[in-house]
Design a protein around this motif. Structure first.
Motif, PDB file in Angstrom:
ATOM      1  N   TYR A  97       0.833  -1.201   0.000  1.00 29.41           N
ATOM      2  CA  TYR A  97       0.000   0.000   0.000  1.00 29.41           C
ATOM      3  C   TYR A  97       0.872   1.258   0.000  1.00 29.41           C
ATOM      4  O   TYR A  97       1.067   1.888  -1.029  1.00 29.41           O
ATOM      5  CB  TYR A  97      -0.981   0.018   1.174  1.00 29.41           C
ATOM      6  CG  TYR A  97      -1.968   1.162   1.058  1.00 29.41           C
ATOM      7  CD1 TYR A  97      -2.968   1.122   0.094  1.00 29.41           C
ATOM      8  CD2 TYR A  97      -1.876   2.280   1.883  1.00 29.41           C
ATOM      9  CE1 TYR A  97      -3.851   2.184  -0.058  1.00 29.41           C
ATOM     10  CE2 TYR A  97      -2.761   3.343   1.746  1.00 29.41           C
ATOM     11  CZ  TYR A  97      -3.750   3.292   0.771  1.00 29.41           C
ATOM     12  OH  TYR A  97      -4.619   4.356   0.619  1.00 29.41           O
ATOM     13  N   SER A  98       1.423   1.603   1.164  1.00 37.98           N
ATOM     14  CA  SER A  98       2.221   2.831   1.265  1.00 37.98           C
ATOM     15  C   SER A  98       3.703   2.619   0.977  1.00 37.98           C
ATOM     16  O   SER A  98       4.427   3.588   0.729  1.00 37.98           O
ATOM     17  CB  SER A  98       2.051   3.455   2.658  1.00 37.98           C
ATOM     18  OG  SER A  98       2.306   2.503   3.679  1.00 37.98           O
ATOM     19  N   SER A  99       4.167   1.384   0.995  1.00 35.22           N
ATOM     20  CA  SER A  99       5.594   1.144   0.754  1.00 35.22           C
ATOM     21  C   SER A  99       6.043   1.558  -0.654  1.00 35.22           C
ATOM     22  O   SER A  99       7.160   2.090  -0.788  1.00 35.22           O
ATOM     23  CB  SER A  99       5.965  -0.320   1.046  1.00 35.22           C
ATOM     24  OG  SER A  99       5.047  -1.219   0.475  1.00 35.22           O
ATOM     25  N   PRO A 100       5.241   1.360  -1.713  1.00 36.46           N
ATOM     26  CA  PRO A 100       5.673   1.873  -3.017  1.00 36.46           C
ATOM     27  C   PRO A 100       5.817   3.396  -3.045  1.00 36.46           C
ATOM     28  O   PRO A 100       6.704   3.921  -3.729  1.00 36.46           O
ATOM     29  CB  PRO A 100       4.573   1.397  -3.975  1.00 36.46           C
ATOM     30  CG  PRO A 100       4.055   0.151  -3.330  1.00 36.46           C
ATOM     31  CD  PRO A 100       4.062   0.486  -1.857  1.00 36.46           C
ATOM     32  N   ARG A 101       4.957   4.104  -2.329  1.00 36.94           N
ATOM     33  CA  ARG A 101       5.071   5.561  -2.250  1.00 36.94           C
ATOM     34  C   ARG A 101       6.416   5.952  -1.605  1.00 36.94           C
ATOM     35  O   ARG A 101       7.142   6.803  -2.128  1.00 36.94           O
ATOM     36  CB  ARG A 101       3.913   6.127  -1.432  1.00 36.94           C
ATOM     37  CG  ARG A 101       4.039   7.588  -1.011  1.00 36.94           C
ATOM     38  CD  ARG A 101       3.794   8.547  -2.132  1.00 36.94           C
ATOM     39  NE  ARG A 101       3.936   9.935  -1.711  1.00 36.94           N
ATOM     40  CZ  ARG A 101       3.613  10.989  -2.448  1.00 36.94           C
ATOM     41  NH1 ARG A 101       3.112  10.817  -3.657  1.00 36.94           N
ATOM     42  NH2 ARG A 101       3.785  12.214  -2.003  1.00 36.94           N
ATOM     43  N   ALA A 102       6.733   5.339  -0.478  1.00 37.48           N
ATOM     44  CA  ALA A 102       8.008   5.625   0.193  1.00 37.48           C
ATOM     45  C   ALA A 102       9.181   5.232  -0.690  1.00 37.48           C
ATOM     46  O   ALA A 102      10.204   5.928  -0.732  1.00 37.48           O
ATOM     47  CB  ALA A 102       8.075   4.902   1.538  1.00 37.48           C
ATOM     48  N   TRP A 103       9.037   4.128  -1.414  1.00 37.38           N
ATOM     49  CA  TRP A 103      10.100   3.678  -2.320  1.00 37.38           C
ATOM     50  C   TRP A 103      10.385   4.726  -3.393  1.00 37.38           C
ATOM     51  O   TRP A 103      11.550   5.057  -3.650  1.00 37.38           O
ATOM     52  CB  TRP A 103       9.697   2.351  -2.965  1.00 37.38           C
ATOM     53  CG  TRP A 103      10.724   1.764  -3.888  1.00 37.38           C
ATOM     54  CD1 TRP A 103      11.795   0.985  -3.543  1.00 37.38           C
ATOM     55  CD2 TRP A 103      10.792   1.912  -5.308  1.00 37.38           C
ATOM     56  NE1 TRP A 103      12.512   0.637  -4.667  1.00 37.38           N
ATOM     57  CE2 TRP A 103      11.920   1.202  -5.765  1.00 37.38           C
ATOM     58  CE3 TRP A 103       9.994   2.587  -6.244  1.00 37.38           C
ATOM     59  CZ2 TRP A 103      12.272   1.133  -7.114  1.00 37.38           C
ATOM     60  CZ3 TRP A 103      10.356   2.523  -7.594  1.00 37.38           C
ATOM     61  CH2 TRP A 103      11.474   1.806  -8.005  1.00 37.38           C
ATOM     62  N   TRP A 104       9.337   5.243  -4.016  1.00 43.83           N
ATOM     63  CA  TRP A 104       9.526   6.236  -5.073  1.00 43.83           C
ATOM     64  C   TRP A 104      10.126   7.527  -4.517  1.00 43.83           C
ATOM     65  O   TRP A 104      10.937   8.171  -5.179  1.00 43.83           O
ATOM     66  CB  TRP A 104       8.213   6.519  -5.787  1.00 43.83           C
ATOM     67  CG  TRP A 104       8.365   7.369  -7.019  1.00 43.83           C
ATOM     68  CD1 TRP A 104       7.832   8.600  -7.261  1.00 43.83           C
ATOM     69  CD2 TRP A 104       9.116   7.037  -8.202  1.00 43.83           C
ATOM     70  NE1 TRP A 104       8.185   9.062  -8.503  1.00 43.83           N
ATOM     71  CE2 TRP A 104       8.985   8.118  -9.108  1.00 43.83           C
ATOM     72  CE3 TRP A 104       9.889   5.933  -8.573  1.00 43.83           C
ATOM     73  CZ2 TRP A 104       9.607   8.123 -10.357  1.00 43.83           C
ATOM     74  CZ3 TRP A 104      10.499   5.942  -9.827  1.00 43.83           C
ATOM     75  CH2 TRP A 104      10.352   7.029 -10.699  1.00 43.83           C
ATOM     76  N   ILE A 105       9.755   7.890  -3.302  1.00 44.21           N
ATOM     77  CA  ILE A 105      10.341   9.074  -2.676  1.00 44.21           C
ATOM     78  C   ILE A 105      11.848   8.893  -2.507  1.00 44.21           C
ATOM     79  O   ILE A 105      12.647   9.737  -2.929  1.00 44.21           O
ATOM     80  CB  ILE A 105       9.668   9.368  -1.323  1.00 44.21           C
ATOM     81  CG1 ILE A 105       8.246   9.899  -1.535  1.00 44.21           C
ATOM     82  CG2 ILE A 105      10.490  10.382  -0.506  1.00 44.21           C
ATOM     83  CD1 ILE A 105       7.435  10.021  -0.257  1.00 44.21           C
ATOM     84  N   PHE A 106      12.243   7.780  -1.907  1.00 49.23           N
ATOM     85  CA  PHE A 106      13.678   7.558  -1.686  1.00 49.23           C
ATOM     86  C   PHE A 106      14.431   7.438  -3.011  1.00 49.23           C
ATOM     87  O   PHE A 106      15.535   7.981  -3.163  1.00 49.23           O
ATOM     88  CB  PHE A 106      13.903   6.318  -0.822  1.00 49.23           C
ATOM     89  CG  PHE A 106      13.655   6.543   0.641  1.00 49.23           C
ATOM     90  CD1 PHE A 106      14.424   7.447   1.364  1.00 49.23           C
ATOM     91  CD2 PHE A 106      12.655   5.852   1.315  1.00 49.23           C
ATOM     92  CE1 PHE A 106      14.201   7.664   2.720  1.00 49.23           C
ATOM     93  CE2 PHE A 106      12.418   6.063   2.676  1.00 49.23           C
ATOM     94  CZ  PHE A 106      13.190   6.970   3.371  1.00 49.23           C
ATOM     95  N   LYS A 107      13.859   6.743  -3.985  1.00 48.07           N
ATOM     96  CA  LYS A 107      14.506   6.632  -5.295  1.00 48.07           C
ATOM     97  C   LYS A 107      14.674   8.010  -5.924  1.00 48.07           C
ATOM     98  O   LYS A 107      15.712   8.300  -6.542  1.00 48.07           O
ATOM     99  CB  LYS A 107      13.696   5.733  -6.230  1.00 48.07           C
ATOM    100  CG  LYS A 107      13.690   4.264  -5.854  1.00 48.07           C
ATOM    101  CD  LYS A 107      15.049   3.609  -6.026  1.00 48.07           C
ATOM    102  CE  LYS A 107      15.401   3.383  -7.473  1.00 48.07           C
ATOM    103  NZ  LYS A 107      16.651   2.589  -7.632  1.00 48.07           N
ATOM    104  N   SER A 108      13.668   8.851  -5.774  1.00 50.38           N
ATOM    105  CA  SER A 108      13.699  10.180  -6.386  1.00 50.38           C
ATOM    106  C   SER A 108      14.730  11.094  -5.726  1.00 50.38           C
ATOM    107  O   SER A 108      15.137  12.101  -6.318  1.00 50.38           O
ATOM    108  CB  SER A 108      12.310  10.832  -6.306  1.00 50.38           C
ATOM    109  OG  SER A 108      11.350  10.046  -6.975  1.00 50.38           O
ATOM    110  N   PHE A 109      15.157  10.745  -4.519  1.00 50.51           N
ATOM    111  CA  PHE A 109      16.185  11.518  -3.822  1.00 50.51           C
ATOM    112  C   PHE A 109      17.561  10.853  -3.909  1.00 50.51           C
ATOM    113  O   PHE A 109      18.462  11.182  -3.145  1.00 50.51           O
ATOM    114  CB  PHE A 109      15.796  11.750  -2.367  1.00 50.51           C
ATOM    115  CG  PHE A 109      14.842  12.898  -2.178  1.00 50.51           C
ATOM    116  CD1 PHE A 109      15.315  14.209  -2.094  1.00 50.51           C
ATOM    117  CD2 PHE A 109      13.477  12.686  -2.118  1.00 50.51           C
ATOM    118  CE1 PHE A 109      14.445  15.274  -1.934  1.00 50.51           C
ATOM    119  CE2 PHE A 109      12.599  13.750  -1.959  1.00 50.51           C
ATOM    120  CZ  PHE A 109      13.078  15.053  -1.865  1.00 50.51           C
TER     121      PHE A 109
END
Length: 281
Positions: A97-109
């Motif tokens: 659920y929320s783990s892909p959102r956090a993943w994309w945030i960290f990848k984007s940084f």
């Protein structure tokens, strides 16, 4: 590991977690799927808590789940003691659920070694693996690193408005069809019903297994996207209600081999609330 995912079997085999930072990125509010409820805190042992709503969202900005600032990422990294070279494994208490959102945030940084635990806490528990009732207490190590956002990872309403004219990218809205076509009211007050003009609809639950806990296999996802006329060489912008579940579809596209993907961060919470922006139903 090239996949965004790691399995519960892999995580259980890591007897030495000294080089791995396990982060619980669960959220309290689950929209678009039936939530799994817990009477008390249950965690995977040796995990830290990182709040998607607070630590990984710019709470000073107008909007819902707005991408965090570089200062916020620095604060989270300093608090726990990791950097862009660290290995991060993210999980949530809904499976996916929320783990892909956090993943994309960290990848984007700029984090290269960040992974999603496929199935998360529910699959871990279903397999009878050890759980805990606490999170690790952060050590507060200072990380000497400047975190920079890859601006191509996130699109704005202005970008989407231009895209309506250029059609340079395909906008995929992952909300349920009834919300996309405006057949039901939006859950957020003041937000119109409908969708962004020229966008297509592919509900995010279609990329998950029947129990909603894990991603379908890459081959199954390829078949799904081919049936939706996705083109591997095309550009895709994913949108949802608030930028959360869009990341589930974004990760699914990556699993299926699509590389030119990004997120409309404001999603329908922003677009539907701004009456100057056009809509379709």
């Amino acid at each position: 590991m090239n996949s965004p995912l790691v399995t519960t079997e892999w995580l259980a085999s890591q007897t030495d977690l000294s080089g791995i930072f396990l982060l619980d990125v669960s959220v309290a509010n689950v929209v678009g799927k039936t939530p799994i409820s817990y009477d008390q805190l249950i965690t995977i042992p040796n995990s830290y808590k990182v709040s998607v709503d607070r630590d990984l969202s710019n709470t000073e900005a107008v909007g819902v789940h707005v991408f965090p600032t570089e200062k916020q990422i620095q604060s989270v990294a300093n608090n726990i003691g990791f950097n862009t070279q660290s290995t991060l494994v993210l999980y949530d208490d809904q499976g996916i659920y929320s783990s892909p959102r956090a993943w994309w945030i960290f990848k984007s940084f700029g984090f290269e070694h960040v992974f999603i635990l496929d199935g998360g806490l529910p699959k871990w528990r279903a397999e009878g693996r050890m759980t805990d009732m606490v999170h690790l207490v952060p050590s507060g190590n200072i990380v000497s690193e400047d975190f920079k956002l890859d601006l191509s990872a996130v699109k704005t309403a202005t970008d989407l408005l231009v895209n309506i004219e250029t059609e340079a990218s395909t906008v995929v809205d992952v909300r349920a069809a009834d919300r996309f076509f405006g057949r039901v009211p939006e859950p957020r007050p003041g937000v119109r019903s409908g969708h962004i003009p020229k966008s297509s609809n592919l509900p995010f639950l279609k990329v998950l297994t029947s129990d909603g806990l894990t991603f379908k296999s890459p081959n199954e996802l390829k078949v799904l996207f081919e049936a939706e006329n996705f083109n591997p060489t095309a550009s895709y912008i994913f949108s949802c209600g608030s930028g959360m579940t869009a990341c589930i579809m974004l990760v699914a596209a990556i699993l299926a081999g699509y590389e030119n993907v990004c997120l409309y961060d404001g999603s329908w919470a922003e677009w539907g609330a701004d009456r100057s922006l056009p809509i379709e139903v």
